[in-house]
Structure formats: C-alpha cells, structure tokens
Design a protein around this motif. Structure first.
Motif, mmCIF file in Angstrom:
data_model
loop_
_atom_site.group_PDB
_atom_site.id
_atom_site.type_symbol
_atom_site.label_atom_id
_atom_site.label_comp_id
_atom_site.label_asym_id
_atom_site.label_seq_id
_atom_site.Cartn_x
_atom_site.Cartn_y
_atom_site.Cartn_z
ATOM 1 N N THR A 388 -7.580 -3.177 -30.619
ATOM 2 C CA THR A 388 -6.986 -4.499 -30.580
ATOM 3 C C THR A 388 -5.293 -4.479 -29.741
ATOM 4 O O THR A 388 -5.039 -5.789 -28.775
ATOM 5 C CB THR A 388 -6.840 -4.899 -32.448
ATOM 6 N N GLU A 389 -4.284 -3.724 -30.140
ATOM 7 C CA GLU A 389 -3.290 -3.397 -29.609
ATOM 8 C C GLU A 389 -3.735 -3.300 -27.530
ATOM 9 O O GLU A 389 -2.672 -3.633 -27.659
ATOM 10 C CB GLU A 389 -2.713 -2.243 -29.925
ATOM 11 N N VAL A 390 -4.432 -2.092 -27.552
ATOM 12 C CA VAL A 390 -4.533 -2.154 -26.392
ATOM 13 C C VAL A 390 -5.639 -3.038 -25.151
ATOM 14 O O VAL A 390 -4.957 -3.708 -23.944
ATOM 15 C CB VAL A 390 -5.644 -0.888 -26.182
ATOM 16 N N ASP A 391 -6.323 -3.944 -25.873
ATOM 17 C CA ASP A 391 -6.447 -4.837 -25.810
ATOM 18 C C ASP A 391 -5.979 -6.227 -25.118
ATOM 19 O O ASP A 391 -5.541 -6.542 -24.324
ATOM 20 C CB ASP A 391 -7.963 -5.404 -26.303
ATOM 21 N N GLU A 392 -5.123 -6.558 -25.812
ATOM 22 C CA GLU A 392 -4.161 -7.511 -26.255
ATOM 23 C C GLU A 392 -2.950 -7.442 -24.665
ATOM 24 O O GLU A 392 -2.876 -7.769 -24.332
ATOM 25 C CB GLU A 392 -3.222 -7.600 -26.824
ATOM 26 N N THR A 393 -3.171 -6.008 -24.258
ATOM 27 C CA THR A 393 -1.586 -5.413 -23.496
ATOM 28 C C THR A 393 -2.356 -5.792 -22.315
ATOM 29 O O THR A 393 -1.910 -5.632 -21.197
ATOM 30 C CB THR A 393 -1.167 -3.919 -23.721
#
Ligand code: ZN
Length: 462
Positions: A388-393
């Motif tokens: 999720t963190e990677v996708d948000e970035t």
C-alpha cells in the motif's frame, strides 16, 4: 502442537462447478486452517472426487479413511462439512458409530464439532441440527468460495457485459475502451467527471446498466474500476491479476483512484469553471474572488462575487491573462521550475515486484503445508501494508501536475492552452500568479491592462 493428536483430513467434491478440482483444494485449505488453528498435526489426508459416472459409489479415499480409523491411526477427523463424510443419514450414522467406538473426534469447518464424550442422544441432536441448517446457506457458502477462487485465478466473472469489453471479457470493445482510456487521461489532466458524462452522452455511448444516460456517479464508477487495469478483486480487495485485456495500466489506475478520492472531485457536482478566471481573479477593492455574469445584450463580465462594486470585460481580461501565462511558460527556465518529485520510480517498481513475488511464494508454501494459516495471515498483513505504501508513492508521482502537463506537452503551448478545459486553465493560472483587478477610471471603456495587477507566485517570479 498436541503430540497425542493425530488428525486426518477428508475432502470430497461431488460436483465442481469450475471443473478443475478447485473444490477439493478449497476444502483442503479450510480444513488445514482449522487444524492449524488448534495446533493439531495432520497425519493423513484422504480425498475423493465424485465427478463421473461412479457418482459416489466408489470412494477409495473414504474407504481408506474408515480403515485408518479402524486401525487406530487417527483420533480426529476434519471435514469441510458434515455432509462430506456421509450424505445420507444411515451412512452418517455408521460413521458416527465408528467415531464413538474408536473415540475419534469429528470436526468440521462449517458445521461445528461433535462432542462424542457425551451420550449418543446428544450427538444425534448435533447431527440433526447440522442437517437442519439450510441447504441454501451451504450452497451460497460454496458459491462464495468458488467466486473467491476464481478471482484469485484472475478469471473474468461478471455476468453482465462490462463497458469497454465484449460479453465474456475476452476482447475489448474498440469504441468504448478508447473512451475509457481517454477519459482517464482527460480527468487526470483536469477535465471534470461531469463533462466526461456529457461527452459520452453526446457521442451516443450507451451504458451497460439500466441507466439511459451517463451521469457523474456512473462515469466515476467506470473510471475507478480496477478491472480496466487488469486487477482482479474480491470483496473490494486486490486478489490477483486478470487474464483479460487491459484498457489502462496500473499506474494510471492508481493515479485516477487517488485523484478522484479527493472529496471535492468525487461528486462531480461541485463548482465547474466555464471561464478560467472564475474564482481565480481577485477583486482589487475588497479581495473577494471574481465570477462571471452576463449583462443585457450578451456582454459578459467578471464581477466581484461579494459586492456590486467592480467589474471587467471577460474576453479581454481572459485573453490578456492567457498571453501572460503562455509568455511565462515559454521561457527557457519553465521546465526547471517544475516541481518534480525526487523519487526513483524504477526502484519503486522493483520493490513492488519483490513484494508481490514474496506474496505468491508464501501462498505456495501455505498450499504445500510449510506455512500455517496464522503465519500466512500475519505475513500477508505485513506485505499488504508495505505494498500500500509503495502504491501510494507511485500514485503521488504519477498524478499529473496541470502546469507540467502544459509545459511538457508535445504541441505548442498556445494550442495546448486553447484545448484545455477552462477548469484546468484556472488551476494553472492559480498555480502561477495572483490576478487582481483594480478599479478603472470613470469613462474608461476599453480594456486597459494597466489596471490589472499580476503577482507571480514563488518559483515563477522573475
Ligand atoms: Zn469586491
């Protein structure tokens, strides 16, 4: 682990709708999870697949299970549901009698457990209760599991045709899929969802639902549908990669979802500029924003939105501001002023792939029995959080900055500027400068830029 516990799993599938043995796999997964939750070692797995002319007459797995029970090799049997071990009452009665004789516990994923240390009468109460539980309920449960399994395998499941695809999702509808692709790009460039709905209605595109006309909410639902990016979901969560052709790529999906999740853009019913200075230009008398209004004779002006004390010719003022914007952005330093995020996208993608690989590796280990249910759940939660963190970035980087869009366009600035929606132009003006309209002397009828004050915002000054 309970060392004295020797559990056997028995799975049987009578009619597998998918016809690929997924049924047995499903039951097995759930039974293993039940065993893991209790810390019981599974010593044997017996299985039967009843699809065929034999239809239940010949069950080598079941017979082997009975033999193992007789021989005292197991002291617990785990089944998915009670009807797996005996579909008819006499069969089930025989099975229960054997359990009672050998002091073997019977545990089911869906039907609870039979406490065989109590009187047979009580046992029968359990059995009856389990049978009374509606067949419909069981069927729904089975369908849900099958549906989930198909989603994980990336199968096309919708019954109704999906806008942009043919009936079974095997091919794109050229006209509709192009409309979706272009709409996603347009909205990212600042076009409102409402104006996409209008365009689609004008173009004669038909919804695949019951609605006659496209509206902001129906278009919005299309734009954020992960299916177009080949993302297979179950219960609103991503569970696999679709086997169908894609319309947009993953980044575009992440970007449009992030973009439209902003509450102000969600409804599409909010403020939409018809002229680029509405809500952007400032009244020089009181500081309120200016809006457009049409005077008698069709003559349009910007006027102070707070009081009737200031107005200015709309067309002339807009043209003047357009020239300033184009002039400023045409200067060689414009590209350097763009606020590009300092993030290595390639590294982000590599990280994402790594996390996904780890996820499927875990699933394989779980299927092979080397990882327990609780271990899998924990690891999956950790991975999901990181993903999720990677996708948000990635989404944040991909989100299109309207000014960048204009500066980096392949076409000339002038023609790109003219093609943009007033709404987008307004956002660009707002990002570059503050336009303040000062009162002009009485008798001054011709537009005079002298009474317009332009203050460039931070990186665009000088
Ligand atoms: Zn004012």
């Amino acid at each position: 682990m309970n060392e004295t516990f020797k559990a056997a799993i028995y799975v049987r599938i009578s009619r597998d709708a998918a016809g690929e043995g997924l049924g047995v796999q499903r039951q097995l997964e759930d039974c293993r999870e039940l065993a893991d939750d209790h810390g019981w070692p599974v010593v044997r797995v017996f299985e039967d697949n009843d699809i065929s002319a034999y239809s239940g007459k010949n069950r080598p797995g079941y017979n082997a299970l009975l033999a193992a029970m007789e021989a005292g090799e197991v002291n617990a049997v785990i089944a998915y549901q009670l009807d797996r071990v005996g579909r008819t009452m006499p069969k089930l009665a025989d099975f229960i009698a054997l359990c009672a004789k050998k002091e073997i516990g019977l545990y089911t994923v869906k039907g609870g457990n039979l406490d065989l240390n109590t009187a047979m009468g009580r046992t029968w109460a359990h059995v009856s209760a389990a049978f009374a539980q509606g067949e419909v309920e069981k069927m729904i449960e089975r369908m849900k599991r099958a549906y989930q399994q198909q989603a994980v395998a990336g199968k096309w499941r919708p019954r109704r045709r999906v806008f942009g695809y043919n009936a079974d999702g095997s091919a794109l509808d050229p006209l509709e899929s192009t409309a979706v692709r272009e709409a996603v790009q347009s909205v990212l460039n600042g076009v409102s969802v409402r104006s996409i709905a209008r365009q689609w209605n004008t173009a004669g595109l038909i919804t695949t639902g019951n609605a006659n006309k496209w509206t902001s909410p129906t278009v919005r639902r299309i734009l954020v549908n992960p299916r177009y990016a080949g993302i297979s979901t179950y219960d609103g969560r991503e569970v696999g990669t679709g086997t169908w052709p894609t319309v947009i790529d993953r980044d575009q999906h992440l970007a449009i979802t992030a973009y439209l999740s902003d509450e102000t853009r969600r409804s599409g019913t909010g403020f939409e500029r018809k002229f680029h200075g509405s809500g952007v230009y400032v009244c020089g008398k009181c500081g309120a924003k200016m809006v457009t209004t049409t005077k008698s004779g069709g003559y349009r002006v910007y006027k102070c939105s707070a009081q009737a004390h200031l107005s200015r010719q709309q067309a002339a003022l807009d043209d003047y501001v357009s020239l300033l914007v184009i002039g400023r952005l045409n200067r060689p330093d414009a590209r350097l002023k763009l606020d590009t995020p300092d993030i290595d996208l390639t590294a982000m993608y590599a990280r994402r792939e790594g996390l996904q690989a780890r996820q499927s590796e875990l699933a394989t280990m779980f299927a092979a029995g080397t990882v327990t249910g609780p271990q899998l759940a924990k690891a999956t939660a950790d991975l999901t959080e990181q993903l999720t963190e990677v996708d948000e970035t990635i989404a944040a980087c991909t989100l299109v900055n309207p000014v960048a869009q204009l500066v980096l366009a392949d076409d000339t600035l002038e023609s790109t500027w003219d093609r943009l929606e007033p709404d987008t132009r307004g956002k660009i003006i707002d990002a570059l400068m503050t336009v303040t309209v000062h009162p002009s002397p009485l008798g001054q009828r011709k537009f005079n830029p002298e009474f317009i004050d332009i203050e460039w915002k931070k990186p665009w000054k000088a």
